[in-house]
Design a protein around this motif. Structure first.
Motif, mmCIF file in Angstrom:
data_model
loop_
_atom_site.group_PDB
_atom_site.id
_atom_site.type_symbol
_atom_site.label_atom_id
_atom_site.label_comp_id
_atom_site.label_asym_id
_atom_site.label_seq_id
_atom_site.Cartn_x
_atom_site.Cartn_y
_atom_site.Cartn_z
ATOM 1 N N SER A 1 -74.408 -91.427 -26.211
ATOM 2 C CA SER A 1 -73.822 -90.615 -27.262
ATOM 3 C C SER A 1 -72.942 -89.554 -26.619
ATOM 4 N N LEU A 2 -71.786 -89.316 -27.205
ATOM 5 C CA LEU A 2 -70.846 -88.321 -26.706
ATOM 6 C C LEU A 2 -70.659 -87.268 -27.790
ATOM 7 N N ARG A 3 -71.012 -86.028 -27.485
ATOM 8 C CA ARG A 3 -70.928 -84.946 -28.464
ATOM 9 C C ARG A 3 -69.905 -83.924 -27.998
ATOM 10 N N VAL A 4 -68.943 -83.604 -28.877
ATOM 11 C CA VAL A 4 -67.908 -82.629 -28.558
ATOM 12 C C VAL A 4 -67.915 -81.551 -29.634
ATOM 13 N N THR A 5 -68.071 -80.303 -29.211
ATOM 14 C CA THR A 5 -68.071 -79.167 -30.124
ATOM 15 C C THR A 5 -66.965 -78.208 -29.712
ATOM 16 N N VAL A 6 -66.185 -77.768 -30.693
ATOM 17 C CA VAL A 6 -65.103 -76.816 -30.462
ATOM 18 C C VAL A 6 -65.437 -75.553 -31.250
ATOM 19 N N ASN A 7 -65.563 -74.434 -30.549
ATOM 20 C CA ASN A 7 -65.922 -73.168 -31.199
ATOM 21 C C ASN A 7 -64.771 -72.187 -31.114
ATOM 22 N N GLY A 8 -64.632 -71.419 -32.151
ATOM 23 C CA GLY A 8 -63.597 -70.403 -32.258
ATOM 24 C C GLY A 8 -63.652 -69.839 -33.657
ATOM 25 N N SER B 1 -62.550 -71.110 -36.324
ATOM 26 C CA SER B 1 -63.010 -72.215 -37.178
ATOM 27 C C SER B 1 -63.652 -73.261 -36.271
ATOM 28 N N SER B 2 -64.965 -73.240 -36.182
ATOM 29 C CA SER B 2 -65.702 -74.148 -35.301
ATOM 30 C C SER B 2 -65.900 -75.501 -35.964
ATOM 31 N N PHE B 3 -65.951 -76.548 -35.143
ATOM 32 C CA PHE B 3 -66.200 -77.891 -35.662
ATOM 33 C C PHE B 3 -66.736 -78.776 -34.552
ATOM 34 N N GLU B 4 -67.391 -79.855 -34.968
ATOM 35 C CA GLU B 4 -67.877 -80.880 -34.044
ATOM 36 C C GLU B 4 -67.145 -82.165 -34.373
ATOM 37 N N ASP C 1 -62.169 -83.590 -41.817
ATOM 38 C CA ASP C 1 -61.818 -84.627 -40.851
ATOM 39 C C ASP C 1 -61.738 -83.949 -39.490
ATOM 40 N N SER C 2 -62.723 -84.204 -38.621
ATOM 41 C CA SER C 2 -62.800 -83.506 -37.341
ATOM 42 C C SER C 2 -61.620 -83.824 -36.423
ATOM 43 N N TRP D 1 -55.343 -77.825 -33.997
ATOM 44 C CA TRP D 1 -55.484 -76.954 -32.832
ATOM 45 C C TRP D 1 -54.346 -77.174 -31.853
ATOM 46 N N SER D 2 -53.900 -78.409 -31.710
ATOM 47 C CA SER D 2 -52.863 -78.733 -30.720
ATOM 48 C C SER D 2 -51.508 -78.097 -31.021
ATOM 49 N N VAL D 3 -51.280 -77.673 -32.252
ATOM 50 C CA VAL D 3 -49.979 -77.086 -32.614
ATOM 51 C C VAL D 3 -50.031 -75.570 -32.771
ATOM 52 N N VAL D 4 -51.141 -74.946 -32.414
ATOM 53 C CA VAL D 4 -51.247 -73.480 -32.465
ATOM 54 C C VAL D 4 -50.389 -72.898 -31.350
#
Length: 142
Positions: free
Chosen positions: A2-9, A11-14, A60-61, A68-71
């Protein structure tokens, strides 16, 4: 596995586990270097499938990754904390934590023949925060 990716800031999301297919961690040094150099970087490349919810959930994660890529670099939201966990049979094989990550490259590919979109995001840790990267592993995961 299992591969888990979490992005926090702000607006956090997994990223949905069903989406993430591949993780690459790299330590980057110049290829023309003949000795260990101070010009080091760390990169994470995450790729997988773009799966849109069919049960009415508007979240939609993978879309969050694209946003995020266009910030713009001038905004604080360009830097986020990213945690990646590779779990196998209940064990955390690796856990990478990038506390000040930014997007270097983001791609989405769609094809009529496959029917499923693919994404690839490449992130780096901010150079002045390289000592804050954490690499763990070899323990029982949640």
């Amino acid at each position: 596995m299992s591969l888990r990716v979490t992005v926090n800031g702000a607006s956090s999301f997994e990223i949905a586990k069903e989406c993430v297919q591949k993780i690459k961690f790299r330590t980057d040094i110049p290829l023309d270097s003949n000795a260990r150099t101070k010009d080091v970087g760390s990169t994470l490349e995450i790729s997988g499938k773009i799966l849109v919810s069919t049960d009415g959930d508007p979240f939609d994660s993978t879309r969050q990754l694209a946003l995020w890529s266009v910030v713009p670099a001038e905004e604080a939201l360009a830097y986020r904390q990213v945690e990646v966990e590779i779990l196998n049979a209940g064990l955390v094989e690796r856990k990478y934590s990038f506390p000040r990550a930014f997007v270097v490259d983001y791609k989405e590919d769609f094809s009529n023949s496959d029917g499923i979109g693919q994404f690839t995001i490449t992130i780096k840790q901010k150079k002045d925060k390289l000592d804050k990267i954490e690499i763990e592993g070899g323990y029982i995961g949640a």
